[in-house]
Structures are given as structure tokens and as C-alpha cells.
Design a protein around this motif. Sequence first.
Motif, mmCIF file in Angstrom:
data_model
loop_
_atom_site.group_PDB
_atom_site.id
_atom_site.type_symbol
_atom_site.label_atom_id
_atom_site.label_comp_id
_atom_site.label_asym_id
_atom_site.label_seq_id
_atom_site.Cartn_x
_atom_site.Cartn_y
_atom_site.Cartn_z
ATOM 1 N N GLU A 24 5.518 11.684 -1.444
ATOM 2 C CA GLU A 24 5.109 12.116 -0.102
ATOM 3 C C GLU A 24 3.748 11.503 0.272
ATOM 4 O OE1 GLU A 24 5.567 16.393 0.352
ATOM 5 O OE2 GLU A 24 4.015 16.349 1.894
ATOM 6 N N THR A 25 2.814 11.523 -0.668
ATOM 7 C CA THR A 25 1.482 10.947 -0.409
ATOM 8 C C THR A 25 1.582 9.444 -0.155
ATOM 9 O OG1 THR A 25 0.399 12.644 -1.731
ATOM 10 C CG2 THR A 25 -0.791 10.583 -1.481
ATOM 11 N N VAL A 26 2.379 8.764 -0.965
ATOM 12 C CA VAL A 26 2.539 7.310 -0.804
ATOM 13 C C VAL A 26 3.174 6.997 0.553
ATOM 14 C CG1 VAL A 26 3.844 5.316 -1.672
ATOM 15 C CG2 VAL A 26 2.639 6.815 -3.283
ATOM 16 N N THR A 27 4.194 7.766 0.910
ATOM 17 C CA THR A 27 4.905 7.513 2.167
ATOM 18 C C THR A 27 4.008 7.782 3.369
ATOM 19 O OG1 THR A 27 6.892 8.264 1.012
ATOM 20 C CG2 THR A 27 7.079 7.963 3.375
ATOM 21 N N ARG A 28 3.209 8.855 3.280
ATOM 22 C CA ARG A 28 2.287 9.159 4.386
ATOM 23 C C ARG A 28 1.269 8.037 4.558
ATOM 24 N NH1 ARG A 28 0.222 15.229 3.270
ATOM 25 N NH2 ARG A 28 -0.720 15.062 5.319
ATOM 26 N N ALA A 29 0.816 7.454 3.443
ATOM 27 C CA ALA A 29 -0.152 6.349 3.526
ATOM 28 C C ALA A 29 0.481 5.134 4.204
ATOM 29 C CB ALA A 29 -0.662 5.988 2.128
ATOM 30 N N GLU A 30 1.702 4.803 3.821
ATOM 31 C CA GLU A 30 2.375 3.649 4.441
ATOM 32 C C GLU A 30 2.645 3.928 5.928
ATOM 33 O OE1 GLU A 30 3.119 0.623 3.162
ATOM 34 O OE2 GLU A 30 2.256 1.063 1.200
ATOM 35 N N ARG A 31 3.038 5.163 6.239
ATOM 36 C CA ARG A 31 3.268 5.547 7.637
ATOM 37 C C ARG A 31 2.001 5.300 8.469
ATOM 38 N NH1 ARG A 31 2.867 11.740 8.338
ATOM 39 N NH2 ARG A 31 0.768 11.043 7.839
ATOM 40 N N ASP A 32 0.829 5.650 7.907
ATOM 41 C CA ASP A 32 -0.455 5.497 8.608
ATOM 42 C C ASP A 32 -1.051 4.100 8.431
ATOM 43 O OD1 ASP A 32 -0.084 8.151 9.146
ATOM 44 O OD2 ASP A 32 -1.998 8.831 8.316
ATOM 45 N N ARG A 33 -0.307 3.227 7.793
ATOM 46 C CA ARG A 33 -0.756 1.859 7.486
ATOM 47 C C ARG A 33 -2.073 1.866 6.701
ATOM 48 N NH1 ARG A 33 1.647 0.424 12.820
ATOM 49 N NH2 ARG A 33 3.601 -0.559 12.278
ATOM 50 N N ALA A 34 -2.224 2.835 5.821
ATOM 51 C CA ALA A 34 -3.353 2.891 4.899
ATOM 52 C C ALA A 34 -2.874 2.262 3.593
ATOM 53 C CB ALA A 34 -3.789 4.344 4.700
#
Length: 322
Positions: A24-34
Motif C-alpha cells: 500500500e505504501t509503495v503504491t501510494r508513492a507511485e500514485r503520487d509520483r514520489a
Amino acid sequence: MHALVLAVLQAHGADEANAGAVAETVTRAERDRALSHGLFRVPGYVKALQSGKVKGDARPVLNAATPAVMRCDAGNAFAPMAHKTCLPPLIEAAQTFGLAGVSIQRCHHFAALWPEIETLAQAGLVGITCVSYLPWVAPHGGQVPIFGTNPFGFAWPRPGRDPIVIDMATAAMAMGEVQIAAREGQAVPLGTGLSPSGELTTDAAEIAKGVLLPFGGHKGSALALMIELLAGPMVGEAFSFEAQARDNGDGGPAQGGQFILAMSPAVFSDADWAAQTERFVAVYDGIEGARLPGAKRHAARRDPGVRAVNTPLLTEIRGLLS
Ligand code: NDP
């Protein structure tokens, strides 16, 4: 992305709860382009599971030191699993008492700090957190590394809107960015770090062999020191240099601590704090060239378009499935 990361981590011994928290943390980062804290980190997460340093079946345990101060023994989980355990009770306590904190021990933080403090801001709370990390940064005036890149996070709620989120390392530049600049033969700004002989240099390859410096001279150095204390003795965990000494060097995140404080402006203030915040933001946003911290990520989050993924990285991660 979520399904891939979940499967990869489970293939290396993480159970569904632990793998799911990290995915979930990894996916949220990719979603936010972080990107620096998304898929890029997956090989490191896997190394830590493979070496046994991180427990893929950890069940963090939360104990109340007082009604408003909690201690979380993460049991060598990755940090997102500890957050799943401690954030809901922290939110409840901060809303009840106006202020609450949690000290996290035996935790492995390999991510950005905004996921945990944005969760607090979404509940109407101000969040402050910090984490220390392997000693790569020399104190102002010195040449010997003692600080981690030591990030600090602060989130301020804006009901019905994206919160204001400040999430920054106290090193002038991340070591990963210096290594990439060295690989590509690019110069870095003077003040990023010192060569092995202690000279200020713009040569990234020299800095990669030497030490990083804090941002902002003595002021950034003072903040890095504050973070060592809050993420170390304040929570019963190691300093960055101690964490390195006991780490197995597998390339995954070292064991460390995290300090999280949650405060309710609705309890602290007897005025309309939310309206007052918007008065400030209106003036701030009217300043040409200025943008709020966190705004870039939030704009990326609202973009429903496809996300680009580095192909060699994706191939490497898929290779970890077998
Ligand atoms: P940046 O320097 O990219 O950004 C720091 C903060 O400044 C962000 O809140 C960012 O908001 C904001 N910002 C950037 N540019 C502007 C601008 N032009 N105007 C206003 N605000 C701006 O971050 P760092 O390189 O210092 O850190 C990157 C990440 O690395 C962080 O998430 C940190 O938590 C993480 N980290 C984690 C470590 C760990 O041990 N787990 C160790 C070290 C770092 P925005 O997001 O909108 O750009």
C-alpha cells in the motif's frame, strides 16, 4: 503495482498483512509520483526479508505508557505495518486529549514520512514525525558522519482540502541522488558534501566516497541533531551510528525508531483555526512563484493518467517473483 509488490513480498516470506501494508505504501508513492520511495525500494525490502533482519510475520504490539503516550514494539516489522497498528489508537487519543504521541521501536523505515502524517491530517490532526537513518551526514563544522539523512515530517489539516505536508530530509541531498549524479558524471551544488579529504566539492563521485552535509549550514545541522534525539533516546532506540554498527548490511533498512506526535487544533484553539488557515493559504497562494509543500504530490495524485515505470526496475522486481 499493488498486486505485484504484494506477490513479491509474499514470495519472500511476508504474510498478507505485512506484505499488504508495504504494498500500500509503495503504491501510494507511485500514485503520487514520489518515485524515490515507491517501486525503487522493493529490492531493498526483499533483501531485508531474505536476510531475516525484518520479520515478514511481525505483529507490532502497542502499550499505553499513559492515556496519551503509547509505545509500539514493531517486532522488526517494516514501518507501514507498525503504522497500521498504532495510528488508529493515536488518532483516538489525540482527539480525546488534544495531544498524543507514540514511540515506535524495533522498526525498519524505508519509505517517505508523509503517509503516516497525512493519515493524521485527514483525521483533523496536526502530525509531527521523525526518523533517523544510517550515518552519512557530518555535523556543521565537522568531517565525520554522525547523522542519518534524518527526515522530518509535518502535516497540517485543511478540512475538505489537501493538507499542508512538509516532508524533508535534513541532509542537503539524499545519498541515492548523489550516487546517481556520480554515475552520470553530473556536478552537485556546493554544500552537498565533502570529499574524503574533507574538501567542499561539486564532484558527486568524491562526495559519494566522502560525507554528506546537512542543508542550511548550522541550522540544518541543529535539526538533524534534534531528530537523532527524538528518534533515538526519546523512543528508546538507537542513534544512526549505533543502528549502522548492529546492521547486517544486507541493503535493506536498518532497525530504528520513529517518533510521532499528533495534536488537535480543535482542542488547542478556541477560535476557527480552519478558517484562519485558509486566510493564510489565500495570501500565500497569491504570491507568484510560491506553492505549498505537498502540493506537487497532491496534484500528481489527482492525475488519473497512467504512471510510467522504469522498465529495468520492473523487470528486476518481476524477477523477484521466482
Ligand atoms: P524534497 O527536497 O524533494 O522536498 C521536501 C519538502 O519540500 C516536500 O514537502 C516538498 O513538497 C517541499 N517542496 C519541494 N519543492 C518545493 C517548492 N518549490 N516550494 C514549496 N515546497 C517545496 O524532499 P527530500 O529530498 O528532502 O526528501 C525526500 C523523501 O525522502 C521524503 O519523503 C523523506 O521522508 C524521505 N526520506 C526517508 C528516509 C528514511 O529513512 N525513511 C531518509 C531520508 C529521506 P512536494 O512533495 O509537494 O514537492
